[in-house]
Design a protein around this motif. Sequence first.
Motif, PDB file in Angstrom:
ATOM      1  N   GLU A   3       7.103   0.266  -1.738  1.00  0.00           N
ATOM      2  CA  GLU A   3       6.941  -0.536  -2.601  1.00  0.00           C
ATOM      3  C   GLU A   3       7.093   0.287  -3.981  1.00  0.00           C
ATOM      4  O   GLU A   3       7.700  -0.230  -4.891  1.00  0.00           O
ATOM      5  N   SER A   6      10.625   1.284  -4.776  1.00  0.00           N
ATOM      6  CA  SER A   6      11.449  -0.014  -5.199  1.00  0.00           C
ATOM      7  C   SER A   6      11.348  -0.448  -6.591  1.00  0.00           C
ATOM      8  O   SER A   6      12.072  -0.882  -7.380  1.00  0.00           O
ATOM      9  N   PHE A   7       9.920  -0.030  -7.200  1.00  0.00           N
ATOM     10  CA  PHE A   7       9.449  -0.473  -8.417  1.00  0.00           C
ATOM     11  C   PHE A   7       9.912   0.538  -9.378  1.00  0.00           C
ATOM     12  O   PHE A   7      10.198   0.131 -10.823  1.00  0.00           O
ATOM     13  N   LEU A   8       9.922   1.725  -9.151  1.00  0.00           N
ATOM     14  CA  LEU A   8      10.053   2.867  -9.983  1.00  0.00           C
ATOM     15  C   LEU A   8      11.374   3.422  -9.997  1.00  0.00           C
ATOM     16  O   LEU A   8      11.860   4.085 -11.135  1.00  0.00           O
ATOM     17  N   ASN A 127      10.907  -3.214 -22.486  1.00  0.00           N
ATOM     18  CA  ASN A 127       9.911  -2.399 -21.753  1.00  0.00           C
ATOM     19  C   ASN A 127      10.404  -1.855 -20.273  1.00  0.00           C
ATOM     20  O   ASN A 127      11.357  -2.445 -19.690  1.00  0.00           O
ATOM     21  N   ILE A 128      10.548  -0.504 -20.268  1.00  0.00           N
ATOM     22  CA  ILE A 128      11.062   0.378 -19.412  1.00  0.00           C
ATOM     23  C   ILE A 128      10.744  -0.039 -17.810  1.00  0.00           C
ATOM     24  O   ILE A 128      11.753   0.356 -17.125  1.00  0.00           O
ATOM     25  N   LEU A 129       9.713  -0.880 -17.715  1.00  0.00           N
ATOM     26  CA  LEU A 129       9.423  -1.199 -16.292  1.00  0.00           C
ATOM     27  C   LEU A 129      10.028  -2.277 -15.855  1.00  0.00           C
ATOM     28  O   LEU A 129      10.663  -2.091 -14.605  1.00  0.00           O
ATOM     29  N   THR A 130      10.740  -2.900 -16.812  1.00  0.00           N
ATOM     30  CA  THR A 130      11.577  -4.401 -16.097  1.00  0.00           C
ATOM     31  C   THR A 130      12.914  -4.118 -16.652  1.00  0.00           C
ATOM     32  O   THR A 130      13.501  -5.236 -16.818  1.00  0.00           O
ATOM     33  N   VAL A 131      13.188  -2.982 -16.851  1.00  0.00           N
ATOM     34  CA  VAL A 131      14.795  -2.982 -17.113  1.00  0.00           C
ATOM     35  C   VAL A 131      15.386  -3.419 -15.896  1.00  0.00           C
ATOM     36  O   VAL A 131      15.266  -3.239 -14.756  1.00  0.00           O
ATOM     37  N   SER A 228       1.443   6.317 -13.991  1.00  0.00           N
ATOM     38  CA  SER A 228       1.258   5.071 -14.272  1.00  0.00           C
ATOM     39  C   SER A 228       1.112   4.132 -12.996  1.00  0.00           C
ATOM     40  O   SER A 228       0.348   3.185 -13.049  1.00  0.00           O
ATOM     41  N   TYR A 229       1.832   4.706 -11.887  1.00  0.00           N
ATOM     42  CA  TYR A 229       1.747   3.583 -10.693  1.00  0.00           C
ATOM     43  C   TYR A 229       0.609   3.927 -10.006  1.00  0.00           C
ATOM     44  O   TYR A 229      -0.259   3.210  -9.844  1.00  0.00           O
ATOM     45  N   ASP A 232      -2.571   2.735 -12.060  1.00  0.00           N
ATOM     46  CA  ASP A 232      -2.447   1.392 -12.916  1.00  0.00           C
ATOM     47  C   ASP A 232      -2.566   1.122 -14.377  1.00  0.00           C
ATOM     48  O   ASP A 232      -3.567   0.528 -14.648  1.00  0.00           O
ATOM     49  N   THR A 235       3.076   1.206 -18.689  1.00  0.00           N
ATOM     50  CA  THR A 235       3.962   2.430 -18.033  1.00  0.00           C
ATOM     51  C   THR A 235       4.570   2.937 -19.401  1.00  0.00           C
ATOM     52  O   THR A 235       4.440   4.184 -19.497  1.00  0.00           O
TER      53      THR A 235
ATOM     54  N   PRO B 219       2.203  -4.685 -18.715  1.00  0.00           N
ATOM     55  CA  PRO B 219       1.560  -4.391 -17.366  1.00  0.00           C
ATOM     56  C   PRO B 219       1.845  -3.328 -16.824  1.00  0.00           C
ATOM     57  O   PRO B 219       2.946  -2.441 -17.382  1.00  0.00           O
ATOM     58  N   SER B 220       1.224  -2.608 -15.841  1.00  0.00           N
ATOM     59  CA  SER B 220       1.699  -1.318 -15.272  1.00  0.00           C
ATOM     60  C   SER B 220       2.359  -1.540 -13.980  1.00  0.00           C
ATOM     61  O   SER B 220       2.465  -2.788 -13.620  1.00  0.00           O
ATOM     62  N   ALA B 221       3.137  -0.624 -13.374  1.00  0.00           N
ATOM     63  CA  ALA B 221       4.102  -0.889 -12.231  1.00  0.00           C
ATOM     64  C   ALA B 221       3.114  -1.163 -11.070  1.00  0.00           C
ATOM     65  O   ALA B 221       3.832  -2.333 -10.636  1.00  0.00           O
ATOM     66  N   SER B 222       1.981  -1.030 -10.868  1.00  0.00           N
ATOM     67  CA  SER B 222       1.437  -1.385  -9.741  1.00  0.00           C
ATOM     68  C   SER B 222       0.825  -2.747  -9.774  1.00  0.00           C
ATOM     69  O   SER B 222       0.943  -3.591  -8.771  1.00  0.00           O
ATOM     70  N   LEU B 224       2.514  -5.081 -11.551  1.00  0.00           N
ATOM     71  CA  LEU B 224       3.726  -5.986 -11.360  1.00  0.00           C
ATOM     72  C   LEU B 224       4.039  -6.096  -9.829  1.00  0.00           C
ATOM     73  O   LEU B 224       4.325  -7.053  -9.333  1.00  0.00           O
ATOM     74  N   ARG B 248      12.455 -10.847 -20.440  1.00  0.00           N
ATOM     75  CA  ARG B 248      12.889  -9.846 -19.433  1.00  0.00           C
ATOM     76  C   ARG B 248      11.829  -9.745 -18.247  1.00  0.00           C
ATOM     77  O   ARG B 248      12.018  -9.660 -17.143  1.00  0.00           O
ATOM     78  N   ASP B 249      10.704  -9.598 -18.873  1.00  0.00           N
ATOM     79  CA  ASP B 249       9.477  -9.305 -17.791  1.00  0.00           C
ATOM     80  C   ASP B 249       9.416 -10.586 -16.763  1.00  0.00           C
ATOM     81  O   ASP B 249       9.327 -10.354 -15.485  1.00  0.00           O
ATOM     82  N   PHE B 252      12.272 -10.411 -14.465  1.00  0.00           N
ATOM     83  CA  PHE B 252      12.256  -9.337 -13.396  1.00  0.00           C
ATOM     84  C   PHE B 252      11.304 -10.088 -12.258  1.00  0.00           C
ATOM     85  O   PHE B 252      11.825  -9.709 -11.151  1.00  0.00           O
ATOM     86  N   ARG B 256      12.336 -11.054  -8.165  1.00  0.00           N
ATOM     87  CA  ARG B 256      11.629 -10.273  -7.272  1.00  0.00           C
ATOM     88  C   ARG B 256      10.925 -11.416  -6.158  1.00  0.00           C
ATOM     89  O   ARG B 256      10.725 -10.937  -4.925  1.00  0.00           O
TER      90      ARG B 256
END
Lengths: 419, 292
Positions: A3, A6-8, A127-131, A228-229, A232, A235, B219-222, B224, B248-249, B252, B256
């Motif tokens: 998981e 897949s997110f990173l 936001n780099i996380l949801t690119v 970050s993962y 928590d 990011t 938010p953090s990756a975990s 999300l 975008r968030d 995203f 998913r």
Amino acid sequence: MIEALSFLALPALACAALVAIHAYFGLHVLERNVIFVDLALAQVAALGATAAFLLGHPPQGLAAHAYALGFTVAAAALLASTRAWSGRIPQEAQIGVVYVVAAAAALLLVDRAPQGAEHIRQILTGNILTVGWSELAWAIALYAAVGLAYPWIARALKPSGWISEFAFYAAFGVVVTSSVALAGVLLVFAFLIIPAAIGVLHATRFASQLAIAWIAGTAAAFVGLAISYASDLSTGATLVCTYGAALAIAGIARGLRRERRAKFGAALRLGRWLAAALLAASAIWIAISPRADQPLLDSLEHAFPAIRGAYMDAKSLAIGAEAAAYGRRYRDEADKLRAREAERRWKGEPLDEEEVRRIASFEKSYNEMIRGEEFVTREVRSRAREAKRWWIAGAFLLVAAILAVSLPAWRSIPRSAPR
Amino acid sequence: MTIALFLGLEGVVGAEPLRLVSTTTELESLAISVGGELIVATHLIPAGQDAENFQPRPQDLARVREAQAVLRVGVDYDLWLDPLLQQAGNARVRRGGAGYIDASTDIALLDVRAGGVGPDDGHAHGRGNPHYWLDPANAAMITATILEALARLDPPNAKRYEANRLAFLERLDAKMGEWKRALENAPALIAYHDTWPYFARRFRLRFVGIVELRPGVPPSASHLAKLAREGIEARVGAIVREPHEPARDAQFLASRTGARVAVLASSVGAIPEARDYISLIDYDVRALAPSR
């Protein structure tokens, strides 16, 4: 694990692409000493997009991009023209002026907007996380085009002429406009300056600087994403802080590599004297004002709670532990109550207004009780510190003295040894 | 004293309409549904702007200075109003004055967390979640508070204010049944920001989670990843965001979880369809209702 991957995966790829292009421009930015130019150009791009929005175009449509690009190119022309004044007014000051004027002008435009425009810059900031994959593909294509074309153009042009200056700012502006939309202002600044700075610290040739910047920047980004993962944490902010730490480590590594052992020894001695001074200052502070915040003692206690046992008797320790336990229990109860209320919003019998009010009053009293317990914990600790302040101060002073005095003795051992 | 009182009341008793200033557009709309043509209502925050970070402009000071009534959301939502009231020097509308109306009076608040408890509470608002106007049943309470204040300020017209409010409540009641039916089988939801607990409670909606737990902290990756997992388990039907929140968030998470993105408005005027209070709720209900 799967998981997390897949997110990173996409953010990691985005980081690698951003580092690749920004480290290159970052070296140029450091050389020209125009550190904040990316913030100014990003702000101008946002002004362009705001203008497009006010003219009735959707915020992320083609027209908005065209306006942003047009404004950025105009700002590039302006910065290239005013570089000639930099003998009188530093270029960094001119960049600052462009930044504040663009930000203020956007604010005024927004004030005239019909609705929702004040958030447009927020929408434009990524936001780099949801690119997403498609925008990343576009960005990579753009970076590749600029990264291949710009060095070739720069070589063909006369250095430090107007056209070459304009080409630099325009190429950089195009990159920054796209990357801020992908990753946000803070992170783009970190990508731009920190890997390049690490490269400059450890090499003198441009190609080696760039190679070091790429490797260090990409590695730091992957470490930041993992932290970050695992912890928590937000990011973008985690990545920026990881980059700061990477630069600090790179600086220390340079010190270790470049300086002779004698100098390293001197640095160590300085460090020990600083620690001794800190301990002595803390000792004086706790003797003068034992109830005030004690940064050193507080952080030591935070790291090793057992330290409390050294100055608190069993009874105060028990009172403190009990208060902490009650605080946790009240917090738990309040959380459970809130969760029950939240569940009844959609499941089971709905609560009526009276019941909601009762829950709110319980929540309020729990919150008050938690504060009461926190007060007790603090008070017990303050009293113990007040009673034992001379002991604590004495212990601090003793350690400080050992640190300060033992140093020459410790150093004399290798000196007396035969060479 | 008597003369001062007389002079103070003069403007109200005369034929001039009562000047009311509200902080937000939705409160303005509710005030108009009670005051009708007997009041002139204006709002301070332009439609669709962030209420909590609003910066008053010079003319706002003039508006408050000339107002006979000031209507606010309270619950620490429009804290910038307090210095403005201080500066305006208009005793009528100051805290405790006859023209000071806090619409949150008598509202049963949700998610009450005292300020200063610590950093581990989800929403930064000090005392309860402030988005209480999004429960249409709370509109009855808010208009009651407004009615009480208007009747106090302008006693000769009290009967007309009351009739206006009753007419509004009748319209609201008729709509309420329609709204509840429309959302009867609504799927579970995820929201970008914790704006919807009152709305959710009234219409029995399940919000599985919130994307941005602390306002302003992405938010953090975990987090999300957890939301995506829970969203799939709960078969989330829509990711709810407001026009000003990052598209975008939401997109995203939608990709998913297989949900769609629903754009909702929490404020009158945030989108063109939300012209007044009833059309605001109307729009939100239609944006969420399962398509038939």
